[in-house]
Design a protein around this motif. Structure first.
Motif, PDB file in Angstrom:
ATOM      1  N   ARG A  96      54.505  30.582  66.855  1.00 33.27           N
ATOM      2  CA  ARG A  96      53.624  30.466  65.754  1.00 33.27           C
ATOM      3  C   ARG A  96      52.112  31.088  65.903  1.00 33.27           C
ATOM      4  N   ARG A  97      51.642  30.785  67.089  1.00 32.58           N
ATOM      5  CA  ARG A  97      50.219  31.818  67.429  1.00 32.58           C
ATOM      6  C   ARG A  97      50.657  33.083  67.349  1.00 32.58           C
ATOM      7  N   LEU A  98      51.798  33.674  68.133  1.00 35.15           N
ATOM      8  CA  LEU A  98      52.008  35.019  67.936  1.00 35.15           C
ATOM      9  C   LEU A  98      52.114  35.595  66.471  1.00 35.15           C
ATOM     10  N   ALA A  99      52.777  34.928  65.619  1.00 37.27           N
ATOM     11  CA  ALA A  99      53.160  35.288  64.226  1.00 37.27           C
ATOM     12  C   ALA A  99      51.939  35.356  63.575  1.00 37.27           C
ATOM     13  N   LYS A 100      50.802  34.421  63.615  1.00 38.73           N
ATOM     14  CA  LYS A 100      49.551  34.419  63.202  1.00 38.73           C
ATOM     15  C   LYS A 100      48.566  35.580  63.620  1.00 38.73           C
ATOM     16  N   ARG A 101      48.701  35.839  64.727  1.00 35.17           N
ATOM     17  CA  ARG A 101      48.032  37.075  65.422  1.00 35.17           C
ATOM     18  C   ARG A 101      48.360  38.419  64.708  1.00 35.17           C
ATOM     19  N   ILE A 102      49.884  38.547  64.655  1.00 34.48           N
ATOM     20  CA  ILE A 102      50.130  39.882  64.318  1.00 34.48           C
ATOM     21  C   ILE A 102      50.437  39.960  62.832  1.00 34.48           C
ATOM     22  N   ASN A 103      50.225  38.639  62.140  1.00 28.11           N
ATOM     23  CA  ASN A 103      50.501  38.609  60.844  1.00 28.11           C
ATOM     24  C   ASN A 103      52.120  38.930  60.421  1.00 28.11           C
ATOM     25  N   ASN A 104      53.091  38.338  61.218  1.00 26.96           N
ATOM     26  CA  ASN A 104      54.284  38.660  60.910  1.00 26.96           C
ATOM     27  C   ASN A 104      55.248  37.587  60.272  1.00 26.96           C
ATOM     28  N   GLN A 105      55.620  37.695  59.180  1.00 28.98           N
ATOM     29  CA  GLN A 105      56.263  36.702  58.205  1.00 28.98           C
ATOM     30  C   GLN A 105      57.586  36.485  58.855  1.00 28.98           C
TER      31      GLN A 105
ATOM     32  N   HIS B 113      41.683  39.837  53.731  1.00 28.68           N
ATOM     33  CA  HIS B 113      43.125  39.223  53.695  1.00 28.68           C
ATOM     34  C   HIS B 113      44.286  40.213  54.588  1.00 28.68           C
ATOM     35  N   ASN B 114      43.654  41.118  55.542  1.00 25.82           N
ATOM     36  CA  ASN B 114      44.612  41.803  56.209  1.00 25.82           C
ATOM     37  C   ASN B 114      45.677  42.468  55.501  1.00 25.82           C
ATOM     38  N   ILE B 115      45.119  42.996  54.247  1.00 27.67           N
ATOM     39  CA  ILE B 115      45.923  43.976  53.471  1.00 27.67           C
ATOM     40  C   ILE B 115      45.741  45.416  53.625  1.00 27.67           C
ATOM     41  N   MET B 116      46.521  46.165  54.211  1.00 25.65           N
ATOM     42  CA  MET B 116      46.176  47.592  54.188  1.00 25.65           C
ATOM     43  C   MET B 116      46.846  48.600  53.161  1.00 25.65           C
ATOM     44  N   SER B 117      47.645  48.048  52.168  1.00 26.13           N
ATOM     45  CA  SER B 117      47.865  49.098  51.034  1.00 26.13           C
ATOM     46  C   SER B 117      47.533  48.616  50.106  1.00 26.13           C
ATOM     47  N   VAL B 118      46.708  49.069  49.187  1.00 25.73           N
ATOM     48  CA  VAL B 118      45.972  48.740  47.858  1.00 25.73           C
ATOM     49  C   VAL B 118      45.646  50.276  47.156  1.00 25.73           C
ATOM     50  N   HIS B 119      46.522  50.224  46.082  1.00 28.36           N
ATOM     51  CA  HIS B 119      46.469  51.225  45.099  1.00 28.36           C
ATOM     52  C   HIS B 119      45.425  50.753  44.007  1.00 28.36           C
ATOM     53  N   VAL B 120      44.091  51.365  43.616  1.00 27.39           N
ATOM     54  CA  VAL B 120      43.470  50.955  42.773  1.00 27.39           C
ATOM     55  C   VAL B 120      43.350  52.144  41.689  1.00 27.39           C
ATOM     56  N   HIS B 121      43.443  51.683  40.688  1.00 22.17           N
ATOM     57  CA  HIS B 121      43.218  52.666  39.470  1.00 22.17           C
ATOM     58  C   HIS B 121      41.929  52.375  38.627  1.00 22.17           C
ATOM     59  N   VAL B 122      41.130  53.260  38.316  1.00 24.30           N
ATOM     60  CA  VAL B 122      39.648  53.025  37.790  1.00 24.30           C
ATOM     61  C   VAL B 122      39.736  53.418  36.242  1.00 24.30           C
ATOM     62  N   GLU B 123      39.198  52.820  35.559  1.00 19.39           N
ATOM     63  CA  GLU B 123      39.012  53.002  34.039  1.00 19.39           C
ATOM     64  C   GLU B 123      37.617  52.436  33.671  1.00 19.39           C
ATOM     65  N   PRO B 124      37.097  53.148  32.429  1.00 17.47           N
ATOM     66  CA  PRO B 124      35.831  52.876  31.925  1.00 17.47           C
ATOM     67  C   PRO B 124      35.607  51.321  31.633  1.00 17.47           C
ATOM     68  N   HIS B 125      34.780  50.482  31.635  1.00 17.94           N
ATOM     69  CA  HIS B 125      34.602  49.450  31.230  1.00 17.94           C
ATOM     70  C   HIS B 125      34.388  49.226  29.736  1.00 17.94           C
ATOM     71  N   GLU B 126      33.538  50.204  29.164  1.00 24.29           N
ATOM     72  CA  GLU B 126      33.529  50.447  27.705  1.00 24.29           C
ATOM     73  C   GLU B 126      33.776  51.660  27.340  1.00 24.29           C
ATOM     74  N   LEU B 127      34.662  51.893  26.327  1.00 21.91           N
ATOM     75  CA  LEU B 127      34.935  53.025  25.889  1.00 21.91           C
ATOM     76  C   LEU B 127      34.189  53.183  24.503  1.00 21.91           C
ATOM     77  N   LYS B 128      33.421  54.238  24.294  1.00 23.27           N
ATOM     78  CA  LYS B 128      32.346  54.510  23.670  1.00 23.27           C
ATOM     79  C   LYS B 128      33.095  55.495  22.626  1.00 23.27           C
ATOM     80  N   PRO B 129      33.290  55.285  21.224  1.00 27.57           N
ATOM     81  CA  PRO B 129      33.909  55.764  20.358  1.00 27.57           C
ATOM     82  C   PRO B 129      33.373  57.482  20.063  1.00 27.57           C
ATOM     83  N   ALA B 130      34.158  58.447  20.242  1.00 26.86           N
ATOM     84  CA  ALA B 130      33.619  59.793  20.187  1.00 26.86           C
ATOM     85  C   ALA B 130      33.032  59.996  18.566  1.00 26.86           C
ATOM     86  N   LYS B 131      31.948  60.818  18.420  1.00 30.63           N
ATOM     87  CA  LYS B 131      31.410  61.098  17.152  1.00 30.63           C
ATOM     88  C   LYS B 131      31.973  62.508  16.863  1.00 30.63           C
ATOM     89  N   PHE B 132      32.366  62.596  15.724  1.00 29.20           N
ATOM     90  CA  PHE B 132      32.967  63.692  15.044  1.00 29.20           C
ATOM     91  C   PHE B 132      32.213  64.185  13.852  1.00 29.20           C
TER      92      PHE B 132
END
Length: 299
Positions: A137-146, A275-294
């Protein structure tokens, strides 16, 4: 220590379990048959299946150390989960067999009570398995092995099983011979319960299931990251002992590409630290999309 080195460390726990189970299986089966204790024999067969289960975990740990290749771009980490799934089937089969044998003995003619020496064997085994449980149990917690954490839970159930067997044997000394097969039934039930828990957790992971409360915790960590306005979507799944996270965050639309990239890096660092999470894929988007003026010029 990288994730492959951690898995290598986990092999120590698997080897310790195998060596302990081999010794206790021989001790319990020999003592159970010699002292005529059905509970101790059932406990011995339980440890016999644990040897196979521990071997499956060891093989899974070995395979999961293979680096990513053309067919496995995410690596081979799920081999641990598959090994645990196989082990659950083995445990369930023997658990059912123990229950059938114990029920038959319960309704058979009463036999002489097993020798008290068999109870001391059971208690000794319980102490040994409890020590192995704390180590793994101690070893599993130390190496985070399920996978190793699941093995440690099996170690704990074995300690409880041996304790129950000892209770049944001691009770039989007081003119209650039926208490020994009843203890054997309890052993069978614990084996089946442990098998079900491992089966459920393994299939849940293999079907990309993820704990909703844990996902809420991960979401809160990302929301508190400086620069994140909101989270549009977040998903997570378990890949062996690793957690893979995909998240879409919304940021100030006026930020430059470099500034947005800095926010992504900070999210990755926070997930690793908290959280000891090594793999995180982040996608960025604008918070407010301002309508374009034509402007439509009509001549």
């Amino acid at each position: 220590m990288d994730q492959y080195e951690k898995i290598k460390q986990g092999e120590k726990g698997a080897w310790l379990s195998i060596a302990t189970y081999l010794t206790l299986t021989a001790l319990k089966l020999g003592g159970g048959y010699y002292f005529a204790s059905g509970a101790l024999v059932a406990d011995g067969f339980n440890n016999l299946t644990d040897i196979v289960a521990s071997l499956a975990v060891l093989i899974g740990l070995r395979i999961s150390q293979k680096p990513p290749d053309k067919d496995h771009p995410y690596g081979h980490f799920r081999a641990e989960t598959i090994a645990a799934l196989i082990a659950s089937f083995i445990m369930a089969t023997v658990g059912i067999q123990v229950l059938i044998t114990a029920v038959g003995a319960l309704w058979a003619d009463a036999e002489a009570a097993p020798a008290l020496s068999s109870a001391w064997i059971a208690l000794f085994s319980a102490v040994v398995m409890l020590s192995v449980y704390y180590y793994n149990r101690r070893l599993a917690k130390r190496i985070n092995n399920q996978a190793l954490m699941a093995a440690s839970k099996d170690n704990l159930s074995d300690a409880l099983v041996s304790t129950g067997a000892a209770i049944g044997i001691i009770g039989a000394q007081f003119g209650l011979p039926w208490l020994d097969p009843v203890a054997a039934i309890a052993v069978g039930c614990i084996i089946c319960k442990t098998a079900w828990e491992i089966f459920y957790s393994s299939t849940h992971a293999l079907t990309d299931g993820f704990d909703e409360k844990e996902l809420t915790t991960l979401r809160a960590t990302i929301e508190r990251t400086k620069g994140v306005k909101s989270i549009k979507d977040i998903k997570a799944r378990v890949h062996g002992s690793n957690v893979l996270v995909d998240v879409i965050v919304q940021v100030d639309p006026e930020l430059t590409l470099i500034e947005s990239h800095v926010i992504c890096d900070e999210i990755e660092h926070r997930m690793e630290r908290k959280h000891n999470i090594m793999s995180v894929h982040v996608h960025v988007e604008p918070h407010e999309l301002k309508p374009a003026k034509f402007e439509l010029n009509v001549e």
